[in-house]
Design a protein around this motif. Structure first.
Motif: not given
Length: 267
Positions: A110-131
Protein backbone atom coordinates in the motif's frame (compact mmCIF):
# COMPACT_ATOMS: atom_id res chain seq x y z
CA UNK A 1 -14.03 25.60 -9.65
CA UNK A 2 -11.91 22.42 -9.43
CA UNK A 3 -12.91 19.86 -6.86
CA UNK A 4 -10.45 19.56 -3.97
CA UNK A 5 -8.52 16.32 -3.70
CA UNK A 6 -9.65 14.76 -0.40
CA UNK A 7 -7.85 13.16 2.47
CA UNK A 8 -8.91 9.50 2.15
CA UNK A 9 -8.94 7.21 5.20
CA UNK A 10 -9.45 3.46 5.18
CA UNK A 11 -11.67 2.37 8.07
CA UNK A 12 -13.17 -0.82 9.50
CA UNK A 13 -14.64 0.29 12.82
CA UNK A 14 -11.71 -0.94 14.95
CA UNK A 15 -10.22 1.45 17.55
CA UNK A 16 -7.05 2.00 15.48
CA UNK A 17 -9.13 2.91 12.43
CA UNK A 18 -11.19 5.32 14.54
CA UNK A 19 -7.97 7.02 15.66
CA UNK A 20 -6.84 7.13 12.03
CA UNK A 21 -10.13 8.73 10.97
CA UNK A 22 -9.94 11.38 13.69
CA UNK A 23 -6.28 12.11 12.85
CA UNK A 24 -7.19 12.34 9.16
CA UNK A 25 -10.10 14.66 9.96
CA UNK A 26 -7.85 17.06 11.84
CA UNK A 27 -5.32 16.93 9.00
CA UNK A 28 -8.05 17.60 6.43
CA UNK A 29 -9.19 20.72 8.28
CA UNK A 30 -5.58 21.86 8.72
CA UNK A 31 -5.06 21.67 4.96
CA UNK A 32 -8.52 22.94 4.00
CA UNK A 33 -9.53 19.66 2.34
CA UNK A 34 -12.57 17.36 2.60
CA UNK A 35 -12.34 13.95 4.30
CA UNK A 36 -13.53 10.76 2.61
CA UNK A 37 -14.00 7.52 4.59
CA UNK A 38 -13.67 4.22 2.72
CA UNK A 39 -14.75 0.86 4.17
CA UNK A 40 -14.08 -2.29 2.13
CA UNK A 41 -16.01 -5.52 2.72
CA UNK A 42 -16.92 -4.91 6.35
CA UNK A 43 -19.76 -6.22 8.52
CA UNK A 44 -22.48 -3.66 9.34
CA UNK A 45 -20.57 -1.45 6.93
CA UNK A 46 -23.14 1.30 6.47
CA UNK A 47 -23.61 1.68 10.22
CA UNK A 48 -19.84 1.79 10.78
CA UNK A 49 -19.29 4.49 8.17
CA UNK A 50 -22.25 6.54 9.44
CA UNK A 51 -21.00 6.33 13.03
CA UNK A 52 -17.44 7.31 12.08
CA UNK A 53 -18.75 10.19 9.97
CA UNK A 54 -20.72 11.42 12.99
CA UNK A 55 -17.70 11.12 15.30
CA UNK A 56 -15.44 13.00 12.89
CA UNK A 57 -17.97 15.82 12.53
CA UNK A 58 -18.38 16.02 16.30
CA UNK A 59 -14.62 16.14 16.87
CA UNK A 60 -14.04 18.69 14.10
CA UNK A 61 -17.32 20.57 13.44
CA UNK A 62 -15.96 22.49 10.44
CA UNK A 63 -14.93 19.26 8.66
CA UNK A 64 -16.50 18.35 5.32
CA UNK A 65 -16.76 14.54 5.42
CA UNK A 66 -18.26 11.85 3.20
CA UNK A 67 -18.33 8.06 3.48
CA UNK A 68 -18.31 5.09 1.12
CA UNK A 69 -18.78 1.33 1.39
CA UNK A 70 -17.31 -0.77 -1.39
CA UNK A 71 -16.42 -4.37 -2.26
CA UNK A 72 -13.05 -5.68 -3.34
CA UNK A 73 -9.54 -6.16 -2.00
CA UNK A 74 -8.83 -3.48 0.65
CA UNK A 75 -5.33 -2.55 -0.49
CA UNK A 76 -6.31 -2.52 -4.16
CA UNK A 77 -9.33 -0.32 -3.53
CA UNK A 78 -7.37 2.13 -1.41
CA UNK A 79 -4.54 2.34 -3.93
CA UNK A 80 -7.11 3.03 -6.65
CA UNK A 81 -8.58 5.90 -4.65
CA UNK A 82 -5.14 7.32 -3.93
CA UNK A 83 -4.96 8.52 -7.54
CA UNK A 84 -7.44 11.28 -6.73
CA UNK A 85 -6.43 11.82 -3.09
CA UNK A 86 -4.15 14.36 -1.46
CA UNK A 87 -3.32 11.94 1.38
CA UNK A 88 -4.20 8.34 2.23
CA UNK A 89 -4.50 7.42 5.92
CA UNK A 90 -4.86 4.04 7.67
CA UNK A 91 -4.56 2.76 11.22
CA UNK A 92 -1.77 0.47 12.40
CA UNK A 93 -4.03 -2.52 13.05
CA UNK A 94 -7.49 -3.64 12.06
CA UNK A 95 -9.78 -6.64 11.86
CA UNK A 96 -11.45 -8.75 9.19
CA UNK A 97 -10.45 -8.20 5.58
CA UNK A 98 -8.95 -4.81 6.42
CA UNK A 99 -6.37 -6.43 8.71
CA UNK A 100 -4.46 -7.50 5.59
CA UNK A 101 -3.81 -3.87 4.70
CA UNK A 102 -2.35 -2.99 8.05
CA UNK A 103 -0.11 -5.93 8.89
CA UNK A 104 2.55 -7.73 6.90
CA UNK A 105 3.49 -7.36 3.25
CA UNK A 106 0.24 -5.74 2.09
CA UNK A 107 0.82 -2.62 4.18
CA UNK A 108 4.23 -2.29 2.51
CA UNK A 109 2.53 -2.71 -0.87
CA UNK A 110 0.00 0.00 0.00
CA UNK A 111 2.76 2.45 0.93
CA UNK A 112 4.81 1.49 -2.13
CA UNK A 113 2.06 1.75 -4.75
CA UNK A 114 -0.22 4.56 -3.55
CA UNK A 115 -0.11 7.60 -5.81
CA UNK A 116 -0.11 10.04 -2.88
CA UNK A 117 1.55 10.17 0.54
CA UNK A 118 0.40 7.45 2.94
CA UNK A 119 0.14 7.92 6.72
CA UNK A 120 -0.05 4.92 9.04
CA UNK A 121 -1.42 6.20 12.36
CA UNK A 122 0.23 4.34 15.24
CA UNK A 123 -0.77 4.50 18.90
CA UNK A 124 -2.33 7.63 20.37
CA UNK A 125 -1.39 10.47 18.02
CA UNK A 126 0.13 13.60 19.54
CA UNK A 127 -0.60 17.18 18.56
CA UNK A 128 2.70 18.41 19.99
CA UNK A 129 6.32 17.41 19.50
CA UNK A 130 8.64 17.63 16.50
CA UNK A 131 8.30 16.30 12.98
CA UNK A 132 11.08 13.79 12.18
CA UNK A 133 12.25 13.13 8.62
CA UNK A 134 14.71 10.61 7.20
CA UNK A 135 17.27 12.13 4.80
CA UNK A 136 19.59 10.33 2.36
CA UNK A 137 20.01 12.66 -0.66
CA UNK A 138 17.65 10.64 -2.89
CA UNK A 139 14.57 11.82 -4.86
CA UNK A 140 12.40 10.04 -2.28
CA UNK A 141 14.18 11.87 0.50
CA UNK A 142 13.59 15.24 -1.17
CA UNK A 143 9.88 14.45 -1.51
CA UNK A 144 9.83 13.51 2.18
CA UNK A 145 11.53 16.80 3.10
CA UNK A 146 8.88 18.78 1.24
CA UNK A 147 6.11 16.96 3.13
CA UNK A 148 7.90 17.23 6.49
CA UNK A 149 8.65 20.94 6.21
CA UNK A 150 5.08 21.69 5.12
CA UNK A 151 3.64 19.70 8.04
CA UNK A 152 6.03 21.29 10.54
CA UNK A 153 5.26 24.78 9.25
CA UNK A 154 1.49 24.35 9.47
CA UNK A 155 1.72 22.72 12.90
CA UNK A 156 4.31 25.25 14.13
CA UNK A 157 6.53 22.34 15.09
CA UNK A 158 10.29 21.84 15.12
CA UNK A 159 11.81 19.52 12.53
CA UNK A 160 14.47 16.89 13.20
CA UNK A 161 16.34 15.71 10.09
CA UNK A 162 17.95 12.29 10.58
CA UNK A 163 20.69 10.85 8.39
CA UNK A 164 22.08 7.39 9.10
CA UNK A 165 25.78 7.03 8.32
CA UNK A 166 26.87 4.14 6.06
CA UNK A 167 28.05 1.26 8.23
CA UNK A 168 31.23 0.90 6.15
CA UNK A 169 32.62 4.13 7.59
CA UNK A 170 32.88 2.50 11.00
CA UNK A 171 33.72 -1.08 10.04
CA UNK A 172 36.53 -2.51 12.18
CA UNK A 173 38.36 -3.94 9.14
CA UNK A 174 38.11 -0.79 7.01
CA UNK A 175 41.45 0.21 5.50
CA UNK A 176 42.56 2.84 5.98
CA UNK A 177 40.55 3.31 9.16
CA UNK A 178 38.54 6.54 8.83
CA UNK A 179 38.41 9.10 11.61
CA UNK A 180 34.85 8.84 13.04
CA UNK A 181 34.85 12.54 13.93
CA UNK A 182 35.80 13.52 10.40
CA UNK A 183 33.16 11.21 8.94
CA UNK A 184 30.51 12.67 11.22
CA UNK A 185 31.58 16.25 10.48
CA UNK A 186 31.41 15.66 6.73
CA UNK A 187 28.05 13.92 7.04
CA UNK A 188 26.64 16.78 9.10
CA UNK A 189 27.89 19.31 6.53
CA UNK A 190 26.31 17.30 3.73
CA UNK A 191 23.06 17.09 5.67
CA UNK A 192 23.11 20.86 6.20
CA UNK A 193 23.60 21.34 2.44
CA UNK A 194 20.57 19.15 1.71
CA UNK A 195 18.46 21.18 4.12
CA UNK A 196 19.64 24.66 3.12
CA UNK A 197 17.08 25.31 0.39
CA UNK A 198 14.19 24.03 2.51
CA UNK A 199 15.28 26.14 5.47
CA UNK A 200 15.22 29.19 3.20
CA UNK A 201 11.73 28.32 1.95
CA UNK A 202 10.44 27.65 5.47
CA UNK A 203 12.19 30.22 7.71
CA UNK A 204 9.56 29.70 10.40
CA UNK A 205 10.61 26.07 10.98
CA UNK A 206 13.35 25.43 13.55
CA UNK A 207 15.53 22.59 12.23
CA UNK A 208 17.78 20.22 14.16
CA UNK A 209 20.25 17.89 12.40
CA UNK A 210 20.84 14.34 13.67
CA UNK A 211 23.68 12.33 12.10
CA UNK A 212 23.40 8.82 13.52
CA UNK A 213 25.81 5.89 13.30
CA UNK A 214 22.90 3.46 13.75
CA UNK A 215 20.61 1.28 11.73
CA UNK A 216 18.01 3.56 10.06
CA UNK A 217 15.10 2.00 11.97
CA UNK A 218 16.86 2.54 15.29
CA UNK A 219 17.87 6.09 14.43
CA UNK A 220 14.42 7.09 13.18
CA UNK A 221 12.45 5.48 16.00
CA UNK A 222 14.77 6.97 18.61
CA UNK A 223 14.43 10.46 17.15
CA UNK A 224 10.65 10.03 16.92
CA UNK A 225 10.06 9.04 20.56
CA UNK A 226 8.23 12.30 21.28
CA UNK A 227 7.35 13.21 17.68
CA UNK A 228 3.93 13.92 16.23
CA UNK A 229 4.94 12.58 12.79
CA UNK A 230 7.78 10.59 11.22
CA UNK A 231 8.28 11.13 7.46
CA UNK A 232 10.21 8.87 5.08
CA UNK A 233 10.57 8.74 1.31
CA UNK A 234 9.22 6.07 -1.01
CA UNK A 235 12.65 4.90 -2.05
CA UNK A 236 16.16 5.83 -1.01
CA UNK A 237 19.78 4.87 -1.11
CA UNK A 238 22.57 4.75 1.43
CA UNK A 239 21.18 4.39 4.93
CA UNK A 240 17.57 4.10 3.74
CA UNK A 241 17.96 1.68 0.83
CA UNK A 242 15.06 -0.74 0.50
CA UNK A 243 12.91 1.23 2.93
CA UNK A 244 9.71 -0.28 1.56
CA UNK A 245 11.06 -3.62 0.40
CA UNK A 246 12.51 -5.37 3.44
CA UNK A 247 13.10 -5.35 7.16
CA UNK A 248 13.59 -1.58 7.35
CA UNK A 249 10.09 -1.04 5.96
CA UNK A 250 8.55 -3.32 8.56
CA UNK A 251 10.68 -1.74 11.26
CA UNK A 252 9.59 1.83 10.51
CA UNK A 253 5.96 1.10 9.68
CA UNK A 254 5.43 -1.33 12.55
CA UNK A 255 7.65 -0.03 15.35
CA UNK A 256 7.69 3.76 15.11
CA UNK A 257 6.24 5.41 18.23
CA UNK A 258 4.11 7.88 16.23
CA UNK A 259 2.23 8.20 12.92
CA UNK A 260 4.44 7.47 9.89
CA UNK A 261 4.10 9.28 6.56
CA UNK A 262 5.51 7.50 3.50
CA UNK A 263 5.94 9.97 0.65
CA UNK A 264 6.19 8.82 -2.94
CA UNK A 265 8.72 10.57 -5.15
CA UNK A 266 7.36 12.30 -8.25
CA UNK A 267 10.63 12.21 -10.14
Amino acid sequence: MARSRPVVVGVDGSPPSVRAALWAGAEAVRTGLPLHLVLVDGTQADHTVDELTRRCRKAVPELVVTGEVTAGHPARELVRRSTDAQLLVVGSHGHGAFREVLLGSTSTSLAAHARCPVVVVRGEPRTTGPVVVGVDDSPGSRAALRHAFDHASHRRAELIAVQALPDAHFAANAYPTPDPREVRTRADLHLAEQLAGWCADYPDVAVHRDVANQHPVTALCRAAESAQLLVVGHRGRGGFTGLLLGSVAHGVLHHAPCPVAVVRTTS
